[in-house]
Scaffold this motif. Structure first.
Motif, mmCIF file in Angstrom:
data_model
loop_
_atom_site.group_PDB
_atom_site.id
_atom_site.type_symbol
_atom_site.label_atom_id
_atom_site.label_comp_id
_atom_site.label_asym_id
_atom_site.label_seq_id
_atom_site.Cartn_x
_atom_site.Cartn_y
_atom_site.Cartn_z
ATOM 1 N N GLY A 1 0.685 -1.248 0.018
ATOM 2 C CA GLY A 1 -0.094 0.101 -0.115
ATOM 3 C C GLY A 1 0.691 1.157 0.007
ATOM 4 N N VAL A 2 1.613 1.491 1.078
ATOM 5 C CA VAL A 2 2.211 2.926 1.220
ATOM 6 C C VAL A 2 3.408 2.796 0.016
ATOM 7 C CG1 VAL A 2 3.761 4.161 2.823
ATOM 8 C CG2 VAL A 2 1.994 2.785 3.673
ATOM 9 N N SER A 3 4.009 1.937 -0.160
ATOM 10 C CA SER A 3 5.007 2.043 -1.205
ATOM 11 C C SER A 3 4.515 2.279 -2.538
ATOM 12 C CB SER A 3 5.930 0.540 -1.189
ATOM 13 O OG SER A 3 6.604 0.576 -0.031
ATOM 14 N N ALA A 4 3.208 1.897 -2.736
ATOM 15 C CA ALA A 4 2.676 2.132 -4.374
ATOM 16 C C ALA A 4 1.990 3.410 -4.260
ATOM 17 C CB ALA A 4 1.474 1.020 -4.409
ATOM 18 N N VAL A 5 1.892 4.177 -3.317
ATOM 19 C CA VAL A 5 1.021 5.597 -3.454
ATOM 20 C C VAL A 5 1.735 6.211 -4.363
ATOM 21 C CG1 VAL A 5 0.918 7.727 -2.159
ATOM 22 C CG2 VAL A 5 0.429 5.460 -0.972
ATOM 23 N N PRO A 6 2.964 6.917 -4.649
ATOM 24 C CA PRO A 6 3.665 7.551 -5.701
ATOM 25 C C PRO A 6 3.042 7.076 -6.881
ATOM 26 C CG PRO A 6 5.170 6.850 -3.905
ATOM 27 C CD PRO A 6 4.128 6.049 -3.759
ATOM 28 N N ILE A 7 3.230 5.957 -7.463
ATOM 29 C CA ILE A 7 3.147 5.495 -8.681
ATOM 30 C C ILE A 7 1.695 5.518 -8.908
ATOM 31 C CG2 ILE A 7 3.084 3.125 -8.091
ATOM 32 C CD1 ILE A 7 4.010 4.466 -11.565
ATOM 33 N N VAL A 8 0.637 5.206 -8.140
ATOM 34 C CA VAL A 8 -0.692 4.952 -8.245
ATOM 35 C C VAL A 8 -1.049 6.458 -8.382
ATOM 36 C CG1 VAL A 8 -2.696 4.528 -7.271
ATOM 37 C CG2 VAL A 8 -1.106 2.963 -7.125
ATOM 38 N N SER A 9 -0.699 7.418 -7.592
ATOM 39 C CA SER A 9 -1.024 8.723 -7.569
ATOM 40 C C SER A 9 -0.805 9.490 -8.989
ATOM 41 C CB SER A 9 -0.431 9.425 -6.464
ATOM 42 O OG SER A 9 -0.723 8.852 -5.374
ATOM 43 N N LEU A 10 0.379 9.208 -9.290
ATOM 44 C CA LEU A 10 0.797 9.937 -10.690
ATOM 45 C C LEU A 10 0.091 9.462 -11.899
ATOM 46 C CD1 LEU A 10 2.922 11.559 -12.330
ATOM 47 C CD2 LEU A 10 4.417 9.756 -12.357
ATOM 48 N N LEU A 11 -0.028 8.055 -11.767
ATOM 49 C CA LEU A 11 -0.949 7.360 -13.019
ATOM 50 C C LEU A 11 -2.340 8.047 -13.100
ATOM 51 C CD1 LEU A 11 -0.867 5.216 -15.227
ATOM 52 C CD2 LEU A 11 -1.556 3.648 -13.721
ATOM 53 N N ALA A 12 -3.100 7.986 -11.845
ATOM 54 C CA ALA A 12 -4.226 8.383 -11.747
ATOM 55 C C ALA A 12 -4.436 9.851 -11.997
ATOM 56 C CB ALA A 12 -4.774 8.208 -10.305
ATOM 57 N N PHE A 13 -3.623 10.548 -11.617
ATOM 58 C CA PHE A 13 -3.668 12.107 -12.068
ATOM 59 C C PHE A 13 -3.674 12.367 -13.622
ATOM 60 C CE2 PHE A 13 -1.539 16.236 -12.916
ATOM 61 C CZ PHE A 13 -2.305 16.932 -12.256
ATOM 62 N N LEU A 14 -2.557 11.665 -14.270
ATOM 63 C CA LEU A 14 -2.309 11.662 -15.596
ATOM 64 C C LEU A 14 -3.640 11.171 -16.351
ATOM 65 C CD1 LEU A 14 1.278 10.885 -16.043
ATOM 66 C CD2 LEU A 14 0.270 12.965 -16.186
ATOM 67 N N ILE A 15 -4.415 10.073 -15.981
ATOM 68 C CA ILE A 15 -5.310 9.400 -16.320
ATOM 69 C C ILE A 15 -6.694 10.598 -16.497
ATOM 70 C CG2 ILE A 15 -7.328 7.559 -16.182
ATOM 71 C CD1 ILE A 15 -4.751 6.670 -17.650
ATOM 72 N N GLY A 16 -6.823 11.037 -15.258
ATOM 73 C CA GLY A 16 -7.881 12.007 -15.152
ATOM 74 C C GLY A 16 -7.587 13.218 -16.123
ATOM 75 N N LEU A 17 -6.371 13.827 -16.087
ATOM 76 C CA LEU A 17 -5.840 14.904 -17.093
ATOM 77 C C LEU A 17 -6.167 14.386 -18.518
ATOM 78 C CD1 LEU A 17 -4.633 17.488 -16.959
ATOM 79 C CD2 LEU A 17 -2.421 16.402 -17.595
ATOM 80 N N VAL A 18 -5.804 13.367 -18.854
ATOM 81 C CA VAL A 18 -6.175 13.049 -20.397
ATOM 82 C C VAL A 18 -7.665 12.703 -20.596
ATOM 83 C CG1 VAL A 18 -5.679 10.994 -21.932
ATOM 84 C CG2 VAL A 18 -3.834 11.863 -20.792
ATOM 85 N N ILE A 19 -8.219 12.224 -19.777
ATOM 86 C CA ILE A 19 -9.714 11.937 -20.018
ATOM 87 C C ILE A 19 -10.475 13.488 -19.983
ATOM 88 C CG2 ILE A 19 -12.219 11.293 -18.856
ATOM 89 C CD1 ILE A 19 -10.307 8.944 -18.039
#
Length: 386
Positions: free
Chosen positions: A177-195
């Protein structure tokens, strides 16, 4: 004395009925003389010796069966296959033996394929397809059994909380969980931006740019947030589970645990799968927030919308039902990823090549099953009108 005499007679009779053979070499050719019982129950002990004796010799002139006490289809087929029955004269007065030998000549045994002969392309394809289906079916049955073992372990630990591997569970929660926060946050931010960016461009042609916010809300909260987060976790944590457990199996650490009376399911699989079940909802929630923020950045850039206006519009358009649909899927996706990752780790045979191959299989199968499960949930929620 009478009983001993009866046993001796029966033993002598069995010896007389045992299949035997001899080769008589004559000037006009060799003849094979067979005696005893040539049936499915007895020919197994003489078949190899018969083939070895006849190997490399010229064809026989005749086969004498006068001393045969019993002959069935198995014995007739053996004589036909080993001797080349169509080239020999069988000497016997028994009409039943003659009929069996004629049938053996007319219907020879199946021809074994040549090892160097390559089958046709269609045959190879069907063979490979059938082999793949059989292997996948066998693995699916074993994986269901592995899932059942995990559920039983959970119920047992509920009854005995002191046996819970708490330290290992917390460690894997941090790793998953904690270690995956940076990659998940960045990916989700970019996906929302692209959509938001692509949606605003397309909706602008119809003068409906304002619905971009609703598009971001539906796609991220209901589908893409949970789906993409699960795919990232499958590639990151699922592969890690397989590699870690596989390395322990290759180093015989798992065998040592079993020798010491420790359960690999309790010590290795349970903390990892449970950590995924507990942490994946938190990661999906974080991904939803970051996707909305990414959509807000796109809306402020393309649509010149103020942050307060975007927040007010999102608050008015947001549907908690979409958020609930996305969150309901997370425990199922977590179990799928964890079970596949741990199960494939236990399938390692001991080589480094096996670890790498099964790690790849783990990631591919986990992503595939997550997408299939997501499609089933989509059909289900659509069917009930949610």
């Amino acid at each position: 004395m009478t009983a001993n005499a009866g046993k001796e007679r029966r033993s002598e009779q069995r010896q007389n009925d045992a299949p035997s053979f001899s080769v008589n070499r004559e000037t006009d050719g060799a003849a094979l003389v067979v005696k005893g019982e040539w049936s499915a129950l007895t020919v197994g002990g003489v078949e190899k010796r018969l083939r070895r004796e006849l190997a490399g010799h010229p064809p026989l002139r005749a086969v004498d069966l006068e001393g045969v006490t019993k002959l069935d289809t198995t014995g007739a087929l053996l004589l036909q296959e080993a001797l080349g029955a169509e080239k020999n004269d069988f000497i016997t007065d028994n009409p039943q033996y003659k009929r069996l030998l004629e049938l053996a000549v007319e219907s020879p045994g199946p021809k074994l394929p040549d090892e160097n002969e390559k089958p046709a392309l269609g045959v190879r394809f069907l063979h490979d397809l059938g082999k793949t289906i059989t292997e996948e079916y066998r693995l699916a049955i074993q994986m269901v059994g592995f899932l059942g073992e995990y559920i039983v372990t959970c119920l047992r630990l509920v009854r005995r909380p002191k046996a819970l591997p708490f330290t290992s569970l917390v460690y894997h929660m941090q790793q998953v969980g904690v270690s995956a926060v940076p990659i998940v946050s960045l990916l989700a931010f970019l996906i929302g931006l692209v959509i938001a960016y692509m949606g605003a461009q397309q909706l602008a042609m119809f003068g409906a740019e304002i619905f971009t916010i609703k598009l971001v809300e539906i796609t991220t909260l209901r589908e893409l947030g949970v789906l993409l987060t699960s795919i990232v976790v499958a590639g990151r944590s699922g592969s890690s589970f397989t590699a870690q457990i596989g390395a322990m199996v290759a180093n015989e650490e798992v065998a040592a645990m079993r020798t010491m009376g420790l359960s690999p399911m309790t010590r290795l699989a349970f903390p990892r799968i449970t950590a995924l079940v507990l942490m994946l909802p938190a990661l999906v929630f974080l991904a939803d927030i970051m996707s909305i923020l990414g959509g807000g950045v796109a809306a402020m850039t393309i649509m010149d919308m103020a942050p307060a206006s975007y927040a007010a519009r999102m608050q008015a358009d947001i549907n908690l039902g979409n958020f609930a649909v996305g969150m309901v899927k997370t425990p199922f996706f977590a179990v799928i990823i964890g079970v596949i990752g741990c199960f494939q780790g236990f399938q390692v045979t001991g080589s480094a090549e096996s670890v790498g191959r099964l790690t790849t299989h783990s990631v591919v199968e986990a992503i595939f099953m997550v997408i299939v499960c997501d499609a089933m949930f989509a059909l289900f929620f659509t069917g009930i009108g949610v």
